[in-house]
Design an enzyme around this catalytic site. Structure first.
Site, PDB file in Angstrom:
ATOM      1  CG  ASN A   1     -16.861  16.966 -35.598  1.00 57.46           C
ATOM      2  OD1 ASN A   1     -15.955  16.546 -36.313  1.00 57.46           O
ATOM      3  ND2 ASN A   1     -16.610  17.681 -34.498  1.00 57.46           N
TER       4      ASN A   1
ATOM      5  CB  THR B   1      -7.489  17.516 -33.765  1.00 61.28           C
ATOM      6  OG1 THR B   1      -7.596  16.103 -33.531  1.00 61.28           O
ATOM      7  CG2 THR B   1      -7.850  17.848 -35.202  1.00 61.28           C
TER       8      THR B   1
ATOM      9  CG  ASP C   1     -22.631  15.940 -22.892  1.00 62.97           C
ATOM     10  OD1 ASP C   1     -22.463  14.963 -23.652  1.00 62.97           O
ATOM     11  OD2 ASP C   1     -22.119  16.010 -21.774  1.00 62.97           O
TER      12      ASP C   1
ATOM     13  CE  LYS D   1     -14.851   8.201 -35.008  1.00 62.86           C
ATOM     14  NZ  LYS D   1     -15.783   9.338 -35.005  1.00 62.86           N
TER      15      LYS D   1
ATOM     16  CE1 TYR E   1     -11.778   8.000 -32.749  1.00 68.47           C
ATOM     17  CE2 TYR E   1     -10.574   6.772 -34.419  1.00 68.47           C
ATOM     18  CZ  TYR E   1     -11.253   7.914 -34.016  1.00 68.47           C
ATOM     19  OH  TYR E   1     -11.415   8.957 -34.907  1.00 68.47           O
TER      20      TYR E   1
END
Ligand SMILES: NC(=O)c1ccc[n+]([C@@H]2O[C@H](COP(=O)([O-])OP(=O)(O)OC[C@H]3O[C@@H](n4cnc5c(N)ncnc54)[C@H](OP(=O)(O)O)[C@@H]3O)[C@@H](O)[C@H]2O)c1
Length: 246
Positions: free
Chosen positions: A86, A199, A63, A168, A164
């Site tokens: 990832n 996904t 984790d 990134k 988000y």
């Protein structure tokens, strides 16, 4: 591509999606894949799937937000050549207007997408330093590109996801920082953009497959000794290695 025989790769968040496909592709190239998963059940299931395809895959409980879990994972390894950061999230509660984003949702996103990457990278670096060809691939996104987000002509301009996107962008900055620190070592550190893939992260809305998204990760994970470091590449057009603006 480097000589992959004997190489060992750890992929975080590899029990499904792009991570699983990266593990499958690296494993198919003869690399031993350590499939990181925070859920033993989901991780073992994915390992069984890859093993049935003849891939040398092993489960690693990991984790990325849990320092004890990271320590234990690193302590259980005696060799590592490739690290693919990832694991990533885009929680629904953080996918709202910037001014409506709960601070807790922002923190949650950063714990995984930003701090998790740094924690796992630092834990694995001693092993990667011992590899003759260490490779670190950070799985980023076009949505982390400040250039694309500020270009009204860009298809990414309308996606104003505070948590988000900025996570990134931070990951891109982290990629550059590690690439600089490790510039005089064989270790290469690059950011891969899988493109918009179907996904669980996006309720399967992406036009690309997870396997297509994994291709750029695999390219960067297996760069030859004269390959680049500190780059941000990939994208939705299947042009492997296409540079992206920061
Ligand atoms: N899909 C796209 O269009 C797209 C585009 C650009 C970039 N990306 C990036 O690609 C990466 C993979 O995303 P995906 O699309 O394949 O999403 P996904 O199918 O939701 O997979 C995400 C993976 O990360 C794992 N994960 C989440 N939190 C974790 C934690 N704390 N510790 C360990 N593992 C954790 C998940 O595990 P569980 O199963 O336990 O939740 C899952 O295995 C992410 O970094 C994402 O930001 C995706």
């Amino acid at each position: 591509m480097t000589n992959s025989i004997g190489s060992i790769a750890l992929i975080t968040g590899a029990n499904k999606g792009i991570g699983l496909e990266a593990a499958r592709a690296l494993g198919s190239a003869g690399i031993t894949v350590l499939l990181g998963s925070r859920s033993p059940e989901r991780g073992e299931k994915a390992v069984s799937e890859l093993t049935a395809d003849g891939i040398d895959a092993r489960f690693v409980h990991l984790d990325v937000t849990d320092e004890a879990s990271i320590r234990e994972a690193a302590g259980g390894l005696d060799r590592l050549d490739i690290l693919v950061n990832n694991a990533g999230i885009a929680p629904a509660e953080a996918s709202v207007l910037p001014s409506a984003t709960p601070l807790a949702a922002l923190r949650h996103t950063y714990e995984t997408n930003v701090f998790g990457v740094v924690a796992v990278t630092n834990a694995m670096l001693p092993l990667l330093r011992r590899s003759p060809a260490g490779r670190i691939v950070n799985v980023s996104s076009e949505l982390g590109s400040l250039t694309l987000l500020t270009d009204p002509e860009s298809p990414f301009f309308p996606f104003n996801l505070l948590a988000y996107n900025s996570s990134k962008t931070a990951l891109n900055g982290i990629t550059i920082a590690y690439a600089k620190e490790l510039a005089d070592t064989p270790i290469k550190v690059n950011a891969a953009n899988p493109g918009y893939c179907a996904t669980d992260l996006n309720a399967h809305t992406g036009p690309r497959s997870a396997a297509q998204g994994a291709a750029e990760i695999v390219r960067l994970a297996t760069l030859a000794a004269d390959g680049p470091t500190g780059t941000f590449t990939g994208g939705s057009n299947d042009q492997l290695g296409a540079p992206l603006p920061w």
